[in-house]
Write a protein that holds these residues in place. Structure first.
Motif, PDB file in Angstrom:
ATOM      1  N   LEU A  98       9.791  58.856  -9.433  1.00  0.00           N
ATOM      2  CA  LEU A  98       8.757  59.010 -10.559  1.00  0.00           C
ATOM      3  C   LEU A  98       7.968  60.264 -10.438  1.00  0.00           C
TER       4      LEU A  98
ATOM      5  N   GLN B 296       6.556  61.390 -13.806  1.00  0.00           N
ATOM      6  CA  GLN B 296       6.284  60.074 -14.004  1.00  0.00           C
ATOM      7  C   GLN B 296       7.057  59.317 -15.006  1.00  0.00           C
TER       8      GLN B 296
ATOM      9  N   THR C 109      11.546  52.811 -17.090  1.00  0.00           N
ATOM     10  CA  THR C 109      10.379  53.375 -16.530  1.00  0.00           C
ATOM     11  C   THR C 109       9.341  52.228 -16.588  1.00  0.00           C
TER      12      THR C 109
ATOM     13  N   PRO D  98       3.623  56.195 -14.156  1.00  0.00           N
ATOM     14  CA  PRO D  98       4.362  55.783 -15.236  1.00  0.00           C
ATOM     15  C   PRO D  98       3.611  55.128 -16.294  1.00  0.00           C
TER      16      PRO D  98
END
Length: 449
Positions: free
Chosen positions: A292, A297, A315, A334
């Motif tokens: 990430l 991210q 994600t 994220p």
């Protein structure tokens, strides 16, 4: 995240009319809107053939992900203190087959289900998690768990359909189902004596992999028996190794950074793998955090021959997995990316109950407010995709408070192995349904978001 398609309708993109096997590196899409159970039953309707069922969430064709998106919606609503309408819950329970399993969608409940190809581990696991969060549905939960127990593979895991090879995404959803019902997944053993955590370990890359791939999970081995890192499978594996389902209580502390897999030069076999459930989960979380950070991210996925695209469902699954391990700081990057208007996540999720549910669950686990997520009230949008809820908590907290249904204390994560949706699915010609699942179905196959 798109495992080769034999399954994943985990979690997520799910166009599954003509199943096409793609390389193991290309795992099925599993995102919030995707449903892992990829193969549709022969009785599934064609778009426009009938009106959408009363009680169903979402306006899209329900053929591939109806049970998946309904289940994720219920879990997300439970996280924020919303009680779904009785007609919506009844619709889900009526989808259950006589033997306890669930299909991706059963348009005519008067017709018997097709046991081998019309019922899915992902759909059943997700439905069990959802019904375990609803009062008075214990009998339906028990039937679903019995079905899952009967169809456990020799290696301790589950595949998309009964008899199909185990994959980490399906196995993860099922682990979450037993956990949500307050059953120890580690005690669900096949005749071989192997349990679901044993099966998960088969899909994690160890010290014999490239340094940047260690700790990741692959979806299914390629023709040479090699695993390739898969974002969705890794997020699912990291969450399941902790004995958790999609609904994760908010991380209360910043938490330390996850520990990567410790490797000694020349280690091979079991010595080259993570030790115990805690080690498996930490190694997977470390891979997610590193990936990430290196990827703005967010995780990506790509169809064969195409450029990688942001995978919103995976994600979101990664946020949930990191939060479940107490890695709140690692989950913030994220989580903020998903909230940012430029990421496109809010546009991706708009009007889609599976995708909206994934974002609600990620926000809840990461400590953000689902009612003010990047300026959007995700809860309001989710509620609007289905029947008017029976009740909405005034404080916005789930009925179990911060200890969401199916949650386990951190001490459970220290048990040994024996203790205890977008990604895309490529399945119909030109059809793709994405959801990321995680909790796919979601890739948690392609069925999952």
């Amino acid at each position: 995240m798109a495992p080769s398609f034999a399954v994943h309708a985990r979690r997520g993109a799910v166009a599954l009319a003509c199943a096409v096997a793609v390389g193991a590196a290309a795992a099925p899409l599993a995102s919030a809107d995707e449903a892992p159970s990829a193969a549709a039953s022969s009785s599934a309707p064609t778009p426009g053939a009938q009106k959408l069922p009363k009680g169903l969430y979402g306006a899209k064709d329900p053929k591939f992900d109806a049970v998946w998106r309904q289940s994720l919606a219920f879990l997300a609503q439970d996280a924020v203190g919303v009680t779904p309408a009785t007609e919506a819950v009844d619709w889900l329970t009526q989808q259950q087959c006589a033997d306890g399993g669930f299909p991706a969608f059963r348009p005519d409940t008067r017709r018997a289900c097709e046991p081998k190809k019309g019922e899915f581990s992902d759909a059943t696991g997700a439905a069990v998690q959802a019904l375990a969060a609803i009062e008075g549905r214990g009998a339906d939960v028990a039937k679903g768990l019995d079905w899952l127990t009967r169809h456990q593979n020799k290696d301790g895991g589950w595949g998309m359909n009964p008899g199909s090879p185990s994959d980490p995404n399906s196995t993860a959803v099922v682990i979450g189902a037993f956990a949500a019902a307050d059953k120890d997944p580690g005690k669900v053993t096949a005749r071989s004596g192997r349990n679901p955590y044993d099966a998960l370990r088969n899909f994690q890359l160890g010290c014999d992999a490239k340094q940047g791939e260690r700790g990741a999970f692959g979806y299914l081995p390629d023709k040479d028996g090699k695993l390739s890192p898969n974002g969705l499978a890794t997020a699912d594996g990291a969450l399941a190794a902790r004995g958790r389902g999609f609904l994760v209580a908010p991380a209360k502390q910043s938490g330390a950074q996850p520990k990567p897999l410790a490797c000694d030069d020349g280690a091979k076999g079991d010595a080259a793998k993570a030790a115990g459930r805690q080690g498996v989960a930490d190694a997977a979380a470390a891979y997610l955090a590193t990936t990430l950070s290196a990827g703005d991210q967010h995780l990506t996925s790509a169809m064969p021959g195409a450029e990688p695209q942001p995978d919103y469902g995976s994600t979101a699954d990664a946020v949930i997995a990191l939060a479940a391990g107490g890695h709140k700081d690692a989950a913030q990057g994220p989580l903020k990316w998903l909230q940012a208007s430029k990421s496109g996540a809010l546009t991706w999720a708009k009007g889609d109950p599976g995708a909206l549910a994934k974002l609600v669950l990620a926000a809840h686990a990461g400590g953000a407010d689902p009612r003010a997520f990047g300026g959007t009230n995700l809860v309001e949008q989710l509620n609007a995709t289905g029947p008017t809820p029976a009740a909405v908590s005034s404080d916005g907290e789930g009925k179990d408070g911060e200890d969401g249904k199916g949650e386990k204390d951190d001490k459970d994560d220290k048990d040994d192995d024996g203790g205890g949706t977008g990604v895309w699915w490529v399945v119909g010609v030109g059809l793709v349904a994405g959801i990321g699942i995680g909790f796919l179905l979601s890739g948690r196959k392609k069925q999952r978001l």
